[in-house]
Design an enzyme around this catalytic site. Structure first.
Site, mmCIF file in Angstrom:
data_model
loop_
_atom_site.group_PDB
_atom_site.id
_atom_site.type_symbol
_atom_site.label_atom_id
_atom_site.label_comp_id
_atom_site.label_asym_id
_atom_site.label_seq_id
_atom_site.Cartn_x
_atom_site.Cartn_y
_atom_site.Cartn_z
ATOM 1 N N HIS A 81 2.348 -4.916 -5.732
ATOM 2 C CA HIS A 81 3.674 -4.394 -6.070
ATOM 3 C C HIS A 81 3.704 -3.773 -7.467
ATOM 4 O O HIS A 81 4.667 -3.079 -7.815
ATOM 5 C CB HIS A 81 4.716 -5.514 -5.970
ATOM 6 C CG HIS A 81 6.093 -5.015 -5.683
ATOM 7 N ND1 HIS A 81 6.399 -3.674 -5.529
ATOM 8 C CD2 HIS A 81 7.285 -5.671 -5.525
ATOM 9 C CE1 HIS A 81 7.682 -3.522 -5.288
ATOM 10 N NE2 HIS A 81 8.255 -4.725 -5.288
ATOM 11 N N ASP A 87 5.491 0.594 -4.378
ATOM 12 C CA ASP A 87 6.870 0.155 -4.184
ATOM 13 C C ASP A 87 7.119 -0.150 -2.710
ATOM 14 O O ASP A 87 6.347 0.242 -1.824
ATOM 15 C CB ASP A 87 7.848 1.228 -4.663
ATOM 16 C CG ASP A 87 7.759 1.439 -6.173
ATOM 17 O OD1 ASP A 87 7.413 0.471 -6.885
ATOM 18 O OD2 ASP A 87 8.015 2.573 -6.630
#
Length: 479
Positions: A450, A454
């Protein structure tokens, strides 16, 4: 330095340097075992002592300007340097084994691997081996490597033991190139056994005078150990024994190097990446129908079965091309975008998890992917896969569905940024066109870093996988 002193002394005394040096050499003669004198009083070197020959030749070069050295003496000096003498000495040094014995050593195991564990021997002493025939297996952090015989012959003995840590170049076995096979080794084994049985008596005789100091040293070593070592073990054992099951039902087995490496990498992945997993489900009806309709023709033409994995590899390639960030990786403060797609396929083996790589998957068709998957899977199962075949990779696919996994969250394979998890196919009721019908459904999961990716890119990637698998015709039309 000594010659300079002698020369200065001769000049100061008004004598010839040759007379003074002659007296000095006569004084030095008893301390030089490699020199002998002739009837004329000349000092000549013996062939075995080349150090003295070089020293005397150095002397003659210094003496010759100011002394009457005859040409005959110089010829006698140079006669000692005949090439035959040097060749004989070299022959005695380098032919002790007559070229019959060779060593089997640990081969180079890869740039990132410095050592390994000698897992097991595939042969026994006395067995006949051919050139490049495996005689032992070295277990490393990544793969199992075979140690091959450098020559055809018979294994005389093993130098290393199973479980030893070895490095490239370490000798593990001695092989005789004798062509008589095992029959030739049997007598040597007997003689070696006799030799092994004979040395103990002389060793005992030689040690008759040495047992006392050995016993004394052993007792001296044991006393401090008893004083220092016993205290720590009791509390440890007392603390752990109540927490463990009965000893009769315990088995303690050391971890393999491969298992240690997998454990380390997975823990490093959790400690380094910001792991996040997103899920989706795929209707496998059309892909399974495609395989059912063309599996026979595909096998007849390409010589390999058509599986579901090739469809997911093609779908992953399409998804990575649409979302290049998932094929990228963080390197320090930079992002490295890869213009190639190397798909790693996680394969479970009895020794642990290995991840062979399909290179340039974006340039391959279904048949080429299936052939490469089969080849790499066989090598992984047999333990013959090389490090180069597992190095690299920009994206990983893990198929836990072959073991019946319904849903899981896979862990990223460093230094990649994402991994796709496939699961088992289960027939579930689905609403299609307003009607509830049974459909073969599969859950798919994408675990990603992450920090780089995204949720938007991750969801779009899984949506692309779902669209391509549910309608493979999109690959033909590139839509």
């Amino acid at each position: 330095m000594m010659l300079g002193i002698l020369r200065r002394r001769a000049v100061s005394q008004g004598g010839s340097s040759s007379s003074v040096l002659g007296q000095s050499l006569r004084c030095i003669r008893p301390a030089a075992p490699g020199l002998h004198s002739t009837a004329g009083g000349e000092i000549l070197p013996q062939p075995r002592e080349f150090g003295h020959v070089r020293s005397l030749c150095h002397m003659t070069r210094i003496i010759s300007p100011g002394c009457s050295t005859s040409s005959r003496s110089i010829r006698e000096f140079t006669a000692c340097f005949h090439p035959k003498v040097t060749m004989q000495i070299q022959h005695r040094v380098f032919s002790s084994d007559n070229g019959d014995v060779v060593d089997a050593v640990v081969p180079f195991m890869g740039e990132s691997i410095s050592d390994g564990t000698l897992a097991k021997f595939l042969k026994n002493p006395g067995d006949r081996v051919e050139v490049d025939e495996p005689i032992a297996q070295i277990e490393t952090d990544k793969v199992t490597i075979d140690v091959a015989s450098p020559e055809a012959g018979v294994i005389q003995k093993f130098v290393a033991k199973e479980g030893d840590t070895v490095e490239p170049g370490t000798k593990i076995a001695v092989i005789s190139k004798s062509g008589e096979g095992v029959a030739h080794v049997a007598p040597s084994e007997k003689t070696s056994d006799k030799a092994a049985s004979q040395p103990p008596p002389p060793a005992d005789k030689s040690d008759e005078g040495k047992p006392k100091p050995k016993v004394e040293s052993a007792s001296a070593l044991e006393k401090p150990k008893k004083a220092t070592s016993p205290p720590p073990p009791p509390p440890k054992r007392s603390a752990t024994e109540p927490q463990l099951p009965p000893k009769e039902r315990e088995r303690r087995v050391p971890m393999t190097r491969l298992r240690k490496r997998v454990a380390t990498r997975l823990k490093d992945s959790q400690n380094t990446f910001a792991l996040l997993t997103t899920f989706n489900e795929v209707d496998m009806t059309n892909l399974m129908k495609l395989r059912s309709d063309y599996k026979d023709a595909f096998l007849e033409k390409h010589g390999v079965k058509l599986g579901l994995m090739s469809g997911f590899v093609k779908a992953a390639v399409s998804g990575l091309q649409n979302q290049p960030i998932i094929n990228a990786v963080i390197d320090g403060d930079d992002i490295i975008y890869r213009d190639y797609i190397d798909i790693s396929i996680a394969v479970g083996t009895p020794k642990g998890l290995v991840v062979p790589v399909i290179r340039n998957a974006e340039k391959m068709n279904f048949a080429e992917i299936e052939k490469e998957i089969n080849t790499l899977a066989k090598k992984a199962s047999n333990g013959t896969i090389s490090i180069d075949e597992m190095a690299g990779g920009s994206f990983t696919i893990s198929n836990g569905g072959v073991y019946g996994s319904l849903l899981s969250t896979p862990i990223i394979n460093p230094p990649q940024s994402a991994i796709l998890g496939m699961h088992t196919i289960v027939s579930r009721p689905m609403v299609v066109g307003g009607t509830i019908v049974p459909r073969p459904m599969m859950y798919i999961a994408l675990t990603y870093d992450h920090r780089l990716i995204d949720g938007r890119e991750a969801v779009f990637f899984l949506r692309r996988i779902k669209d391509v698998v549910e309608d493979p015709r999109r690959l033909l039309l590139d839509i």
